[in-house]
Design a protein around this motif. Structure first.
Motif, mmCIF file in Angstrom:
data_model
loop_
_atom_site.group_PDB
_atom_site.id
_atom_site.type_symbol
_atom_site.label_atom_id
_atom_site.label_comp_id
_atom_site.label_asym_id
_atom_site.label_seq_id
_atom_site.Cartn_x
_atom_site.Cartn_y
_atom_site.Cartn_z
ATOM 1 N N SER A 12 0.760 -1.181 0.009
ATOM 2 C CA SER A 12 0.088 -0.053 -0.114
ATOM 3 C C SER A 12 0.754 1.283 -0.125
ATOM 4 O O SER A 12 1.868 1.224 0.405
ATOM 5 C CB SER A 12 -1.032 -0.019 1.430
ATOM 6 N N SER A 13 0.464 2.473 -0.667
ATOM 7 C CA SER A 13 0.938 3.728 -0.556
ATOM 8 C C SER A 13 2.637 3.797 -0.934
ATOM 9 O O SER A 13 3.465 4.129 -0.346
ATOM 10 C CB SER A 13 0.939 4.129 0.786
ATOM 11 N N LEU A 14 2.552 3.071 -2.176
ATOM 12 C CA LEU A 14 3.988 3.029 -2.510
ATOM 13 C C LEU A 14 4.444 3.996 -3.416
ATOM 14 O O LEU A 14 5.783 4.469 -3.566
ATOM 15 C CB LEU A 14 4.436 1.728 -2.964
ATOM 16 N N LEU A 15 3.650 4.313 -4.682
ATOM 17 C CA LEU A 15 4.204 4.910 -5.683
ATOM 18 C C LEU A 15 3.357 6.385 -5.654
ATOM 19 O O LEU A 15 2.238 6.645 -5.399
ATOM 20 C CB LEU A 15 3.548 4.415 -6.913
ATOM 21 N N ALA A 16 4.298 7.223 -6.115
ATOM 22 C CA ALA A 16 3.541 8.805 -6.287
ATOM 23 C C ALA A 16 2.800 8.456 -7.634
ATOM 24 O O ALA A 16 2.882 7.950 -8.390
ATOM 25 C CB ALA A 16 4.610 9.730 -6.478
ATOM 26 N N GLY A 17 1.884 9.485 -7.447
ATOM 27 C CA GLY A 17 0.646 9.659 -8.481
ATOM 28 C C GLY A 17 1.206 9.585 -9.987
ATOM 29 O O GLY A 17 0.844 9.084 -11.189
ATOM 30 N N SER A 18 2.488 10.524 -10.022
ATOM 31 C CA SER A 18 2.769 10.963 -11.245
ATOM 32 C C SER A 18 3.508 9.570 -12.058
ATOM 33 O O SER A 18 3.614 9.274 -13.103
ATOM 34 C CB SER A 18 3.827 11.995 -11.209
ATOM 35 N N ALA A 19 4.207 8.781 -11.023
ATOM 36 C CA ALA A 19 4.671 7.660 -11.279
ATOM 37 C C ALA A 19 3.777 6.522 -12.152
ATOM 38 O O ALA A 19 3.730 5.952 -13.174
ATOM 39 C CB ALA A 19 5.689 6.888 -10.481
ATOM 40 N N LEU A 20 2.700 6.345 -11.446
ATOM 41 C CA LEU A 20 1.465 5.481 -11.958
ATOM 42 C C LEU A 20 1.142 6.250 -13.285
ATOM 43 O O LEU A 20 0.924 5.394 -14.166
ATOM 44 C CB LEU A 20 0.305 5.655 -11.184
ATOM 45 N N ALA A 21 1.040 7.517 -13.489
ATOM 46 C CA ALA A 21 0.552 8.086 -14.908
ATOM 47 C C ALA A 21 1.498 7.840 -15.954
ATOM 48 O O ALA A 21 1.249 7.818 -17.078
ATOM 49 C CB ALA A 21 0.271 9.588 -14.686
ATOM 50 N N VAL A 75 10.843 9.247 -10.239
ATOM 51 C CA VAL A 75 9.791 8.385 -9.579
ATOM 52 C C VAL A 75 10.264 8.203 -8.073
ATOM 53 O O VAL A 75 11.337 8.115 -7.633
ATOM 54 C CB VAL A 75 10.071 7.010 -10.255
ATOM 55 N N VAL A 76 9.134 8.477 -7.239
ATOM 56 C CA VAL A 76 9.550 8.449 -5.883
ATOM 57 C C VAL A 76 8.693 7.271 -5.318
ATOM 58 O O VAL A 76 7.479 7.399 -5.388
ATOM 59 C CB VAL A 76 8.720 9.762 -5.222
ATOM 60 N N LEU A 77 9.315 6.205 -4.723
ATOM 61 C CA LEU A 77 8.937 5.251 -3.831
ATOM 62 C C LEU A 77 8.706 5.446 -2.419
ATOM 63 O O LEU A 77 9.847 5.832 -1.971
ATOM 64 C CB LEU A 77 9.546 3.990 -4.244
ATOM 65 N N THR A 78 7.863 5.340 -1.903
ATOM 66 C CA THR A 78 7.419 5.649 -0.348
ATOM 67 C C THR A 78 6.886 4.638 0.416
ATOM 68 O O THR A 78 5.923 4.094 -0.198
ATOM 69 C CB THR A 78 6.902 6.815 -0.004
ATOM 70 N N ASN A 79 7.664 3.962 1.319
ATOM 71 C CA ASN A 79 6.994 2.723 1.863
ATOM 72 C C ASN A 79 6.974 2.892 3.498
ATOM 73 O O ASN A 79 8.073 3.226 3.904
ATOM 74 C CB ASN A 79 7.785 1.543 1.518
ATOM 75 N N PRO A 80 5.851 2.948 4.154
ATOM 76 C CA PRO A 80 5.668 2.934 5.501
ATOM 77 C C PRO A 80 6.384 1.525 6.282
ATOM 78 O O PRO A 80 6.275 0.498 5.682
ATOM 79 C CB PRO A 80 4.381 2.916 5.881
ATOM 80 N N PRO A 123 17.352 3.230 14.277
ATOM 81 C CA PRO A 123 16.672 2.360 13.394
ATOM 82 C C PRO A 123 15.239 2.230 14.047
ATOM 83 O O PRO A 123 14.342 2.076 13.250
ATOM 84 C CB PRO A 123 17.491 1.130 13.269
ATOM 85 N N LYS A 124 15.190 1.979 15.319
ATOM 86 C CA LYS A 124 13.931 1.740 15.554
ATOM 87 C C LYS A 124 12.973 3.003 15.849
ATOM 88 O O LYS A 124 11.711 2.891 15.771
ATOM 89 C CB LYS A 124 13.921 1.523 17.126
ATOM 90 N N ASP A 125 13.398 4.011 15.158
ATOM 91 C CA ASP A 125 12.765 5.458 15.132
ATOM 92 C C ASP A 125 11.992 5.448 13.652
ATOM 93 O O ASP A 125 11.139 6.105 13.631
ATOM 94 C CB ASP A 125 13.366 6.548 15.497
ATOM 95 N N VAL A 126 12.550 4.649 12.851
ATOM 96 C CA VAL A 126 12.176 4.939 11.344
ATOM 97 C C VAL A 126 10.628 4.255 11.129
ATOM 98 O O VAL A 126 10.236 3.451 11.433
ATOM 99 C CB VAL A 126 13.028 4.027 10.414
ATOM 100 N N THR A 127 9.862 5.474 10.721
ATOM 101 C CA THR A 127 8.412 5.333 10.280
ATOM 102 C C THR A 127 8.394 4.955 8.728
ATOM 103 O O THR A 127 7.284 4.369 8.353
ATOM 104 C CB THR A 127 7.657 6.263 10.581
ATOM 105 N N HIS A 128 9.122 5.243 7.925
ATOM 106 C CA HIS A 128 9.099 5.467 6.314
ATOM 107 C C HIS A 128 10.226 5.329 5.650
ATOM 108 O O HIS A 128 11.014 5.904 6.238
ATOM 109 C CB HIS A 128 8.103 6.527 5.909
#
Length: 151
Positions: A12-21, A75-80, A123-128
């Motif tokens: 879930s929530s991995l690709l920015a909308g522009s990358a999908l387009a 392209v920006v990939l973001t992963n929680p 490392p334990k503080d990383v959220t994304h």
């Protein structure tokens, strides 16, 4: 069961909308490192994760591909990082310790405690995690990965 939960969160929530387009597709898989022997030679391989118990590590493998006719740019990939996991390491990733608001190398980030004091982020503080890809040529792709440990 846990494997399915981890996979659904990772996807879930991995690709920015522009990358999908731009025709970029993404496939997420939860893997484990296992020592395997092939032709008498032992090596570490990534295999689909089975049952995961607290303290064990998993590898999130995010495969991306440009299915479009033009290069996909910026392209920006973001992963929680799911709350049930603790970040261990990530290949070429910037990280966030504030819920995905800001990203930098882990060593450059600080965490503010409830009493207002600051300490170096761990490392334990990383959220994304975030990967910034300059361009993906048509018909090509690759992988980004990160390791996490089940709490």
């Amino acid at each position: 069961m846990l494997n399915k939960l981890l996979f659904s969160i990772a996807a879930s929530s991995l690709l920015a909308g522009s990358a999908l387009a731009q025709g970029v597709t993404l496939t997420a898989a939860v893997m484990q490192e296992k020592v395997v022997e092939e032709a008498g030679v032992k090596h570490v391989a990534l295999v689909p994760a089975g049952t995961i118990v607290p303290g064990q590590e998993v590898v999130y493998d995010l495969a991306f591909a440009n299915k479009g006719a033009k290069p996909a740019e910026q392209v920006v990939l973001t992963n929680p990082v799911p709350a049930t996991l603790e970040y261990v390491s990530g290949e070429n990733a910037l990280v966030s310790v504030d819920g995905g608001k800001t990203f930098a190398a882990l060593g450059a980030l600080k965490v503010t405690a409830a009493d207002g004091t600051q300490r170096a982020a761990e490392p334990k503080d990383v959220t994304h995690l975030r990967w910034n890809l300059a361009a993906i040529a048509p018909g090509s792709g690759g992988h980004v990965r990160f390791k996490a440990r089940l709490k």
